[in-house]
Design a protein around this motif. Structure first.
Motif, PDB file in Angstrom:
ATOM      1  N   MET A 319       0.861  -1.177   0.000  1.00 42.93           N
ATOM      2  CA  MET A 319       0.000   0.000   0.000  1.00 42.93           C
ATOM      3  C   MET A 319       0.901   1.231   0.000  1.00 42.93           C
ATOM      4  SD  MET A 319      -3.142  -0.923   2.621  1.00 42.93           S
ATOM      5  CE  MET A 319      -2.094  -1.422   3.992  1.00 42.93           C
ATOM      6  N   MET A 320       0.539   2.217  -0.807  1.00 38.92           N
ATOM      7  CA  MET A 320       1.313   3.448  -0.872  1.00 38.92           C
ATOM      8  C   MET A 320       0.371   4.646  -0.802  1.00 38.92           C
ATOM      9  SD  MET A 320       4.410   2.771  -3.600  1.00 38.92           S
ATOM     10  CE  MET A 320       3.328   2.695  -5.018  1.00 38.92           C
ATOM     11  N   THR A 321       0.735   5.615   0.018  1.00 42.28           N
ATOM     12  CA  THR A 321      -0.018   6.862   0.128  1.00 42.28           C
ATOM     13  C   THR A 321       0.404   7.817  -0.988  1.00 42.28           C
ATOM     14  OG1 THR A 321      -0.452   6.760   2.498  1.00 42.28           O
ATOM     15  CG2 THR A 321      -0.239   8.946   1.544  1.00 42.28           C
ATOM     16  N   LEU A 322      -0.573   8.482  -1.575  1.00 38.02           N
ATOM     17  CA  LEU A 322      -0.335   9.529  -2.562  1.00 38.02           C
ATOM     18  C   LEU A 322      -0.812  10.861  -1.998  1.00 38.02           C
ATOM     19  CD1 LEU A 322      -1.466   7.995  -5.991  1.00 38.02           C
ATOM     20  CD2 LEU A 322       0.662   9.271  -5.634  1.00 38.02           C
ATOM     21  N   MET A 323      -0.036  11.918  -2.223  1.00 38.07           N
ATOM     22  CA  MET A 323      -0.433  13.247  -1.762  1.00 38.07           C
ATOM     23  C   MET A 323       0.019  14.284  -2.781  1.00 38.07           C
ATOM     24  SD  MET A 323       2.363  13.660   1.325  1.00 38.07           S
ATOM     25  CE  MET A 323       2.092  11.981   1.891  1.00 38.07           C
ATOM     26  N   LYS A 324      -0.790  15.337  -2.945  1.00 41.98           N
ATOM     27  CA  LYS A 324      -0.493  16.402  -3.899  1.00 41.98           C
ATOM     28  C   LYS A 324      -0.725  17.755  -3.231  1.00 41.98           C
ATOM     29  CE  LYS A 324      -2.392  15.989  -7.964  1.00 41.98           C
ATOM     30  NZ  LYS A 324      -3.455  16.068  -9.026  1.00 41.98           N
ATOM     31  N   PHE A 325       0.195  18.697  -3.503  1.00 43.69           N
ATOM     32  CA  PHE A 325       0.097  20.041  -2.921  1.00 43.69           C
ATOM     33  C   PHE A 325       0.328  21.108  -3.980  1.00 43.69           C
ATOM     34  CE2 PHE A 325       1.858  17.290   0.383  1.00 43.69           C
ATOM     35  CZ  PHE A 325       1.122  17.617   1.514  1.00 43.69           C
ATOM     36  N   PRO A 326      -0.396  22.221  -3.925  1.00 40.53           N
ATOM     37  CA  PRO A 326       0.099  23.438  -4.577  1.00 40.53           C
ATOM     38  C   PRO A 326       1.379  23.868  -3.851  1.00 40.53           C
ATOM     39  CG  PRO A 326      -2.191  23.670  -3.876  1.00 40.53           C
ATOM     40  CD  PRO A 326      -1.665  22.450  -3.217  1.00 40.53           C
ATOM     41  N   ILE A 327       2.307  24.474  -4.559  1.00 39.58           N
ATOM     42  CA  ILE A 327       3.571  24.883  -3.949  1.00 39.58           C
ATOM     43  C   ILE A 327       3.480  26.346  -3.508  1.00 39.58           C
ATOM     44  CG2 ILE A 327       6.051  25.193  -4.280  1.00 39.58           C
ATOM     45  CD1 ILE A 327       5.945  23.019  -6.401  1.00 39.58           C
ATOM     46  N   PRO A 328       3.629  26.627  -2.209  1.00 41.57           N
ATOM     47  CA  PRO A 328       3.662  28.039  -1.783  1.00 41.57           C
ATOM     48  C   PRO A 328       4.921  28.701  -2.327  1.00 41.57           C
ATOM     49  CG  PRO A 328       4.164  26.578   0.071  1.00 41.57           C
ATOM     50  CD  PRO A 328       3.763  25.696  -1.074  1.00 41.57           C
ATOM     51  N   PRO A 329       4.789  29.813  -3.050  1.00 37.26           N
ATOM     52  CA  PRO A 329       5.961  30.408  -3.698  1.00 37.26           C
ATOM     53  C   PRO A 329       6.857  31.149  -2.712  1.00 37.26           C
ATOM     54  CG  PRO A 329       4.020  31.749  -4.106  1.00 37.26           C
ATOM     55  CD  PRO A 329       3.537  30.521  -3.380  1.00 37.26           C
ATOM     56  N   VAL A 408      11.134  20.057  -3.770  1.00 35.46           N
ATOM     57  CA  VAL A 408      10.252  21.171  -4.129  1.00 35.46           C
ATOM     58  C   VAL A 408      10.995  22.195  -4.977  1.00 35.46           C
ATOM     59  CG1 VAL A 408       8.813  23.046  -3.265  1.00 35.46           C
ATOM     60  CG2 VAL A 408       8.803  20.844  -2.095  1.00 35.46           C
ATOM     61  N   LYS A 409      12.217  22.522  -4.594  1.00 31.20           N
ATOM     62  CA  LYS A 409      12.962  23.510  -5.371  1.00 31.20           C
ATOM     63  C   LYS A 409      13.316  22.982  -6.766  1.00 31.20           C
ATOM     64  CE  LYS A 409      14.559  26.235  -1.474  1.00 31.20           C
ATOM     65  NZ  LYS A 409      15.666  26.637  -0.581  1.00 31.20           N
ATOM     66  N   LYS A 410      13.494  21.682  -6.900  1.00 37.31           N
ATOM     67  CA  LYS A 410      13.691  21.098  -8.227  1.00 37.31           C
ATOM     68  C   LYS A 410      12.423  21.259  -9.064  1.00 37.31           C
ATOM     69  CE  LYS A 410      15.078  16.760 -10.475  1.00 37.31           C
ATOM     70  NZ  LYS A 410      13.878  16.509 -11.282  1.00 37.31           N
ATOM     71  N   ALA A 411      11.258  21.008  -8.454  1.00 39.09           N
ATOM     72  CA  ALA A 411       9.987  21.174  -9.167  1.00 39.09           C
ATOM     73  C   ALA A 411       9.789  22.628  -9.585  1.00 39.09           C
ATOM     74  CB  ALA A 411       8.829  20.705  -8.290  1.00 39.09           C
ATOM     75  N   LEU A 412      10.115  23.577  -8.701  1.00 43.91           N
ATOM     76  CA  LEU A 412       9.989  24.989  -9.045  1.00 43.91           C
ATOM     77  C   LEU A 412      10.917  25.362 -10.201  1.00 43.91           C
ATOM     78  CD1 LEU A 412       9.793  26.595  -5.482  1.00 43.91           C
ATOM     79  CD2 LEU A 412       7.962  26.520  -7.178  1.00 43.91           C
ATOM     80  N   ALA A 413      12.138  24.819 -10.180  1.00 41.05           N
ATOM     81  CA  ALA A 413      13.080  25.111 -11.260  1.00 41.05           C
ATOM     82  C   ALA A 413      12.581  24.582 -12.598  1.00 41.05           C
ATOM     83  CB  ALA A 413      14.442  24.511 -10.928  1.00 41.05           C
ATOM     84  N   GLU A 414      11.746  23.554 -12.559  1.00 37.89           N
ATOM     85  CA  GLU A 414      11.171  22.991 -13.776  1.00 37.89           C
ATOM     86  C   GLU A 414       9.880  23.697 -14.184  1.00 37.89           C
ATOM     87  OE1 GLU A 414      10.733  18.936 -12.609  1.00 37.89           O
ATOM     88  OE2 GLU A 414      12.869  18.446 -12.878  1.00 37.89           O
ATOM     89  N   GLY A 415       9.516  24.743 -13.472  1.00 39.30           N
ATOM     90  CA  GLY A 415       8.331  25.517 -13.804  1.00 39.30           C
ATOM     91  C   GLY A 415       7.034  24.963 -13.257  1.00 39.30           C
ATOM     92  N   LYS A 416       7.106  24.018 -12.318  1.00 36.34           N
ATOM     93  CA  LYS A 416       5.891  23.406 -11.774  1.00 36.34           C
ATOM     94  C   LYS A 416       5.318  24.273 -10.654  1.00 36.34           C
ATOM     95  CE  LYS A 416       7.393  18.702 -12.847  1.00 36.34           C
ATOM     96  NZ  LYS A 416       7.765  17.370 -12.296  1.00 36.34           N
ATOM     97  N   THR A 417       4.011  24.208 -10.510  1.00 33.93           N
ATOM     98  CA  THR A 417       3.327  24.945  -9.440  1.00 33.93           C
ATOM     99  C   THR A 417       2.695  24.009  -8.414  1.00 33.93           C
ATOM    100  OG1 THR A 417       1.299  25.054 -10.746  1.00 33.93           O
ATOM    101  CG2 THR A 417       2.848  26.903 -10.941  1.00 33.93           C
ATOM    102  N   GLU A 418       2.804  22.713  -8.621  1.00 37.56           N
ATOM    103  CA  GLU A 418       2.336  21.735  -7.645  1.00 37.56           C
ATOM    104  C   GLU A 418       3.280  20.544  -7.658  1.00 37.56           C
ATOM    105  OE1 GLU A 418      -1.655  20.628  -8.616  1.00 37.56           O
ATOM    106  OE2 GLU A 418      -1.137  19.886 -10.596  1.00 37.56           O
ATOM    107  N   ILE A 419       3.181  19.721  -6.623  1.00 38.80           N
ATOM    108  CA  ILE A 419       4.082  18.593  -6.466  1.00 38.80           C
ATOM    109  C   ILE A 419       3.351  17.451  -5.779  1.00 38.80           C
ATOM    110  CG2 ILE A 419       4.981  19.441  -4.250  1.00 38.80           C
ATOM    111  CD1 ILE A 419       7.742  18.336  -5.139  1.00 38.80           C
ATOM    112  N   SER A 420       3.717  16.232  -6.152  1.00 30.82           N
ATOM    113  CA  SER A 420       3.110  15.031  -5.569  1.00 30.82           C
ATOM    114  C   SER A 420       4.202  14.118  -5.015  1.00 30.82           C
ATOM    115  CB  SER A 420       2.310  14.263  -6.617  1.00 30.82           C
ATOM    116  OG  SER A 420       1.284  15.025  -7.169  1.00 30.82           O
ATOM    117  N   TRP A 421       3.825  13.342  -4.003  1.00 30.01           N
ATOM    118  CA  TRP A 421       4.726  12.332  -3.449  1.00 30.01           C
ATOM    119  C   TRP A 421       3.982  11.024  -3.235  1.00 30.01           C
ATOM    120  CZ3 TRP A 421       5.371  17.337  -1.403  1.00 30.01           C
ATOM    121  CH2 TRP A 421       6.662  17.878  -1.472  1.00 30.01           C
ATOM    122  N   TYR A 422       4.739   9.929  -3.305  1.00 34.63           N
ATOM    123  CA  TYR A 422       4.352   8.660  -2.718  1.00 34.63           C
ATOM    124  C   TYR A 422       4.986   8.580  -1.343  1.00 34.63           C
ATOM    125  CZ  TYR A 422       2.615   6.309  -6.967  1.00 34.63           C
ATOM    126  OH  TYR A 422       1.891   5.935  -8.068  1.00 34.63           O
TER     127      TYR A 422
END
Length: 456
Positions: A319-329, A408-422
């Motif tokens: 079983m794996m938990t999934l979560m998604k967030f908008p990234i606070p700038p 998160v900073k890697k996602a921001l550098a790629e132009g993303k505004t949200e991020i997900s994790w397992y």
């Protein structure tokens, strides 16, 4: 050293609280609350927190120039108190202050966040007798008391005399006036956690604790301490006036980020949580979360209040938990060094189901296109290549913080505004349960900025 935070005052604090420590910064004859726009005409005040505080300070100026001596950089509030004079006439500077933001009976009387620019007063600068809102402490003494007269000796390490003053601010606001007027208070004290009718808005209690560390003396009669009073002015020339120890008082001008002030009440105190200094600059709660199970590969668990993680090396069940967030700038207009001082953390509430403790892992998800109401084991998104963050977790059900700054900073550098994790298992046939965003202990992605402040 600030002693006895739970027993500073005759004050029934709930578990919900947070704190901030701020070193002394400057002294001015200014007071932007009671003598707005009149520099050098107020009594001498010692200032903590925002380094630009003066007679013209407002919430807007505090946030426009947010530099602060506080350990939590989300707090650009201004704190000030009258300057202290020792019995021998020496004027001394405080070392630091530690403020506890606390709550009373918040289960039945929930708190409202500080409004931007709220100003509060505590104490009586004409005081001549003990107050149950003001307490005194010797660093080598018997605890806090509202009566002066104890003689402070050297601290246990023999290096200095330490004298503390605890000042409790009103916790009920009138809901209208951000600033008090002369003879027209904008706040009052609750009674048994209940606010009076004219001041109906319950706010966090500001408990300000001032500390003077005095290596130049070996003893201090606290009854003979004096504090600055309003000067006698002859044109621009000041003649300082001094009052007894019971004239001590303090001022607070709120300069917290609005999200920090909201987090403090809504996600800490109203939940009965001690957040200590972990109040963010800004934050986002999870926009989606769920878990997927290899044992039920076509089932969706989107509305479950529980999130599960398990990796069974014996039979392969997972079983794996999934979560998604908008990234606070990160705030705009900063240097690269200032940007680097901001860090991202996830706050999550949960426990290991079985006894013992082990490491589990936050692994970034390759795509944010999944949705909690239709994702299953069979259509789950792939795990992204790269770093993952560990969480060491045991049987205790509690809030936990995970450093996810690199991802998160890697996602921001790629132009993303949200991020997900397992949130994946530990390979030891153990299960973990976490509260989902459908509960009051929801998941939070926090943008924080801290710097240690020395408590002498």
């Amino acid at each position: 050293m600030i002693l006895g935070s739970a027993s500073l005052l005759a004050f029934n604090a709930h578990a919900g609280q947070s704190d901030v420590t701020c070193s002394y910064h400057h002294t001015l004859g200014d007071d932007s609350i009671m003598m707005t726009g009149k520099p050098n005409q107020a009594m001498l005040h010692d200032f903590f927190g925002n380094t630009h505080t003066d007679a013209f300070s407002t919430y807007d100026t505090l946030r426009a120039q947010p530099e602060t001596t506080c350990n939590n950089k989300a707090d650009s509030s201004a704190y000030w108190a009258p300057t202290m004079r020792l019995p021998d006439g020496e004027i001394v500077k405080p070392s630091y202050q530690k403020t506890y933001y606390q709550s009373t009976k918040d289960a039945t009387n929930p708190l409202t966040p500080f409004p931007a620019g709220l100003a509060l007063l505590a104490g009586d600068h004409h005081g001549s007798a003990p107050s149950n809102r003001i307490t005194f402490l010797c660093g080598n003494g018997n605890g806090y008391s509202n009566k002066a007269g104890e003689v402070c000796g050297l601290r246990s390490k023999g290096d200095a005399v330490q004298f503390n003053v605890g000042i409790q601010f009103p916790d009920c606001w009138d809901g209208v006036h951000l600033m008090p007027g002369h003879g027209k208070p904008n706040a009052a004290y609750s009674s048994n956690g209940v606010c009076p009718a004219d001041f109906p808005v319950k706010i966090p209690t500001v408990n300000l604790n001032l500390a003077w560390v005095l290596p130049q003396i070996t003893s201090l009669d606290t009854a003979k301490i004096q504090f600055s009073m309003d000067p006698v002015m002859n044109g621009d020339q000041r003649t300082e006036q001094w009052g007894g120890v019971y004239t001590v008082h303090a001022d607070f001008l709120n300069g917290w980020t609005e999200e920090g002030a909201r987090f403090m009440t809504d996600l800490c105190m109203n939940n009965g949580m001690d957040c200590n200094h972990m109040v963010p600059w800004s934050y986002r709660t999870a926009s989606e979360d769920t878990y997927v199970s290899s044992a039920e590969p076509d089932r969706n668990f989107g509305q479950s209040p529980d999130l599960f993680t398990r990796q069974n090396k014996t039979n392969g069940d997972q079983m794996m938990t999934l979560m998604k967030f908008p990234i606070p700038p990160v705030p705009a207009g900063l240097t690269e060094a200032q940007k680097a001082s901001f860090k991202y953390q996830v706050r999550i509430y949960g426990t290991r189901v079985e006894s013992g403790q082990d490491m589990i892992y936050f692994s970034p998800v390759a795509s944010n296109s999944w949705h909690e109401n239709n994702v299953t084991w069979n259509n789950r998104p792939a795990v992204a290549a790269g770093n993952k963050s560990g969480l060491y977790i045991g049987k205790t059900l509690e809030y936990r913080y995970v450093n996810v700054d690199n991802e998160v900073k890697k996602a921001l550098a790629e132009g993303k505004t949200e991020i997900s994790w397992y949130l994946g298992g530990d390979n030891y046939d153990k299960s973990y349960r976490f509260n989902s965003r459908e509960t009051k202990e929801n998941l939070v992605l926090m943008l924080t900025r801290y710097q240690e402040v020395k408590e002498n």
